[in-house]
Design a protein around this motif. Structure first.
Motif, PDB file in Angstrom:
ATOM      1  N   ALA A 283       0.770  -1.072  -0.054  1.00  0.00           N
ATOM      2  CA  ALA A 283      -0.057   0.097   0.125  1.00  0.00           C
ATOM      3  C   ALA A 283       0.782   1.175   0.099  1.00  0.00           C
ATOM      4  N   ALA A 284       2.003   1.263   0.923  1.00  0.00           N
ATOM      5  CA  ALA A 284       2.889   2.420   0.816  1.00  0.00           C
ATOM      6  C   ALA A 284       3.525   2.501  -0.697  1.00  0.00           C
ATOM      7  N   LEU A 285       3.776   1.403  -1.306  1.00  0.00           N
ATOM      8  CA  LEU A 285       4.429   1.699  -2.515  1.00  0.00           C
ATOM      9  C   LEU A 285       3.313   2.173  -3.580  1.00  0.00           C
TER      10      LEU A 285
ATOM     11  N   ASP B 233      -3.246   2.404   8.872  1.00  0.00           N
ATOM     12  CA  ASP B 233      -3.616   3.681   8.303  1.00  0.00           C
ATOM     13  C   ASP B 233      -2.877   3.804   7.060  1.00  0.00           C
ATOM     14  N   VAL B 234      -1.765   3.233   6.571  1.00  0.00           N
ATOM     15  CA  VAL B 234      -1.298   3.331   5.273  1.00  0.00           C
ATOM     16  C   VAL B 234      -2.365   2.818   4.257  1.00  0.00           C
ATOM     17  N   LEU B 235      -3.362   1.949   4.402  1.00  0.00           N
ATOM     18  CA  LEU B 235      -4.285   1.785   3.530  1.00  0.00           C
ATOM     19  C   LEU B 235      -4.941   2.977   3.075  1.00  0.00           C
ATOM     20  N   ALA B 236      -5.442   3.636   4.302  1.00  0.00           N
ATOM     21  CA  ALA B 236      -6.241   5.020   3.747  1.00  0.00           C
ATOM     22  C   ALA B 236      -5.214   6.046   3.024  1.00  0.00           C
ATOM     23  N   VAL B 237      -3.888   6.212   3.367  1.00  0.00           N
ATOM     24  CA  VAL B 237      -2.911   6.937   2.888  1.00  0.00           C
ATOM     25  C   VAL B 237      -2.879   6.571   1.292  1.00  0.00           C
ATOM     26  N   ALA B 238      -2.903   5.303   0.843  1.00  0.00           N
ATOM     27  CA  ALA B 238      -2.733   4.891  -0.609  1.00  0.00           C
ATOM     28  C   ALA B 238      -4.019   5.517  -1.100  1.00  0.00           C
ATOM     29  N   LEU B 239      -5.350   5.236  -0.397  1.00  0.00           N
ATOM     30  CA  LEU B 239      -6.507   5.696  -1.239  1.00  0.00           C
ATOM     31  C   LEU B 239      -6.408   7.331  -1.371  1.00  0.00           C
TER      32      LEU B 239
END
Length: 481
Positions: free
Chosen positions: A174-176, A211-217
């Protein structure tokens, strides 16, 4: 990079004094005759850096991993705490329970996930992968074992470490994905994503929660908007809101932009798409357990002053506020803040960028929220690096976050407790300094909006495609002439 000639790509070491100074350690600013590498495009470099930094984030959790997350002193003194392993047992994933099950026995044994559905689905899905990675252990007898005993079961402890590993790998993906979106939001400015890729807050906070999931979105929504895709923007905002509430605030930025451009269709399309995506994402949870689905909303409304917030400082300093008073005051401040962002956006000489408006709205929410957990800085990260792609300002802001990251774990571990037994004043100072650094970045972004010559993105002449298209059509219309 596709879509942009190498000579058109902005080089940070040429236009950013801080980046130029930092580049001296790797050969100095890029020269006039520098030629791009045939394979190492900016996007690929950024993805590689993001991957390396996220691996550093995994290594930062090794002290807790080595103790199988059972040593309270280690998780605070070494600052390697994560919510992930503890919720593996505490929310029933150890038995592969559906997070929104309304089964009475399940609910008597395990608490309901207090997160939005996107995180709950992800946590449940990774639990299934974990059981497969762990050799598909027989869990038929686990419902007969007291939950407290499961925390000490050697097999469960091994599974829990595997659960963290599986989660870390997927969150790394997700970060990528977030880095890819950010690098492609401005075709001529891929390096604006470098403060994200090299971000220390991504290293230290990336695995504290999901939270990284939401960051990717959110990064995806910024990319989709830059590509004139209001429906896709809305879908990503809706999915982001189903994962963490804050991506909803991007619609405020979309509203300001559409008001200035009179692009009512775009705002309607984005809003309807966001609502539809959110409803579809929430439907399985609501249908299977409506009461369990409501826990996220009731949990947050009933929550009192908590970690990282000014409300906690005021409460510990002797000012007693009820949960209702904090909720009311927070919403009044936030509504006023949003109104101010609306006015700033409408009065700006040029239409602000979505990243700028989104950053201001989310920052206002966090500054007055009754809880400001350390991982919440990730909410701001993709917005901040595109709103103000300047290394000096990113370093100032993220330095405040790193100070707080250290302080919060030492506070929870009791290491900041004064000998007199009073409240930890250094923790209060860390909260205030963290917010001061954030307010500094807010002020800089507001200045860039009101005085566009300070905005390097505008200064270079880079505008979202839609703004160019609307400008061209207005210039050639009879009304404009």
């Amino acid at each position: 990079m596709s879509g942009a000639h190498p000579d058109d790509v902005a080089a940070p070491s040429r236009e950013d004094p801080a980046a130029a100074a930092l580049s001296e350690g790797i050969g100095g600013p890029v020269g006039d005759h520098a030629a791009p590498h045939r394979w190492w495009t900016p996007v690929r470099v950024l993805l590689a850096i993001t991957a390396v930094m996220f691996v550093f984030g995994m290594l930062q959790k090794v002290p807790c991993w080595d103790t199988q997350w059972t040593d309270n002193d280690t998780r605070y003194s070494r600052m390697c705490y994560s919510d992930v392993p503890y919720l593996y047992v505490g929310r029933g994933f150890v038995e592969l329970n559906w997070p929104y099950s309304d089964d009475e026995e399940t609910r008597a044994r395990f608490d309901v996930m207090e997160y939005p559905v996107g995180i709950s689905y992800f946590a449940w899905g990774t639990a299934w992968v974990t059981h497969w990675v762990s050799g598909s252990p027989d869990i038929s007898d686990r419902p007969e074992v007291p939950v407290g005993d499961l925390y000490g079961d050697p097999q469960v402890l091994e599974e829990r470490n595997n659960y963290v590993a599986v989660t870390a790998v997927v969150l790394g993906g997700a970060a990528l994905l977030g880095a890819w979106f950010l690098a492609r939001t401005n075709r001529r400015r891929p390096w604006d994503a470098l403060p994200y890729a090299l971000s220390p807050v991504l290293v230290f906070n990336g695995l504290v929660n999901w939270d990284v999931l939401a960051v990717a979105l959110v990064a995806g929504a910024l990319w989709a908007w830059s590509r004139d895709k209001p429906v896709l923007t809305g879908v990503l905002i809706g999915l982001g809101t189903a994962t963490k509430l804050y991506p909803l605030f991007l619609l405020g930025g979309v509203l300001v932009i559409c008001l200035r451009r009179r692009a009512w269709t775009d705002f309607f399309a984005a809003t309807v798409a966001a609502a539809g995506a959110w409803v579809l994402a929430n439907a399985p949870a609501y249908v299977s357990g409506p009461d369990e689905w409501k826990v996220f909303w009731t949990f947050n409304s009933e929550r009192g002053a908590d970690l990282g917030s000014l409300w906690l400082v005021l409460s510990q300093a002797g000012h007693d506020f009820s949960d209702h008073e904090i909720n009311k005051a927070s919403w009044i401040f936030f509504i006023g803040w949003c109104a101010a962002v609306l006015v700033i956006g409408l009065l700006a000489p040029q239409t602000p960028r979505l990243a700028q408006l989104g950053f201001l709205v989310v920052a206002g929410f966090l500054l007055v929220n009754k809880v400001y957990s350390p991982q919440y800085v990730l909410w701001l990260l993709p917005l901040a690096v595109l709103a103000r792609p300047r290394w000096r300002d990113q370093i100032i802001w993220q330095s405040g976050e790193l100070l707080y990251f250290c302080a919060v774990w030492w506070y929870l571990g009791g290491f900041l407790q004064p000998g007199s037994g009073d409240h930890a004043g250094f923790y209060w100072l860390a909260i205030v300094l963290r917010m001061a650094c954030e307010v500094y970045l807010v002020a800089i972004v507001v200045r860039d909006i009101l005085v566009p010559r300070h905005d390097r993105v505008r200064h270079q002449g880079v505008e979202p495609p839609r703004s160019r298209r609307l400008h061209d059509s207005a210039t050639h219309s009879p009304r404009a002439s």
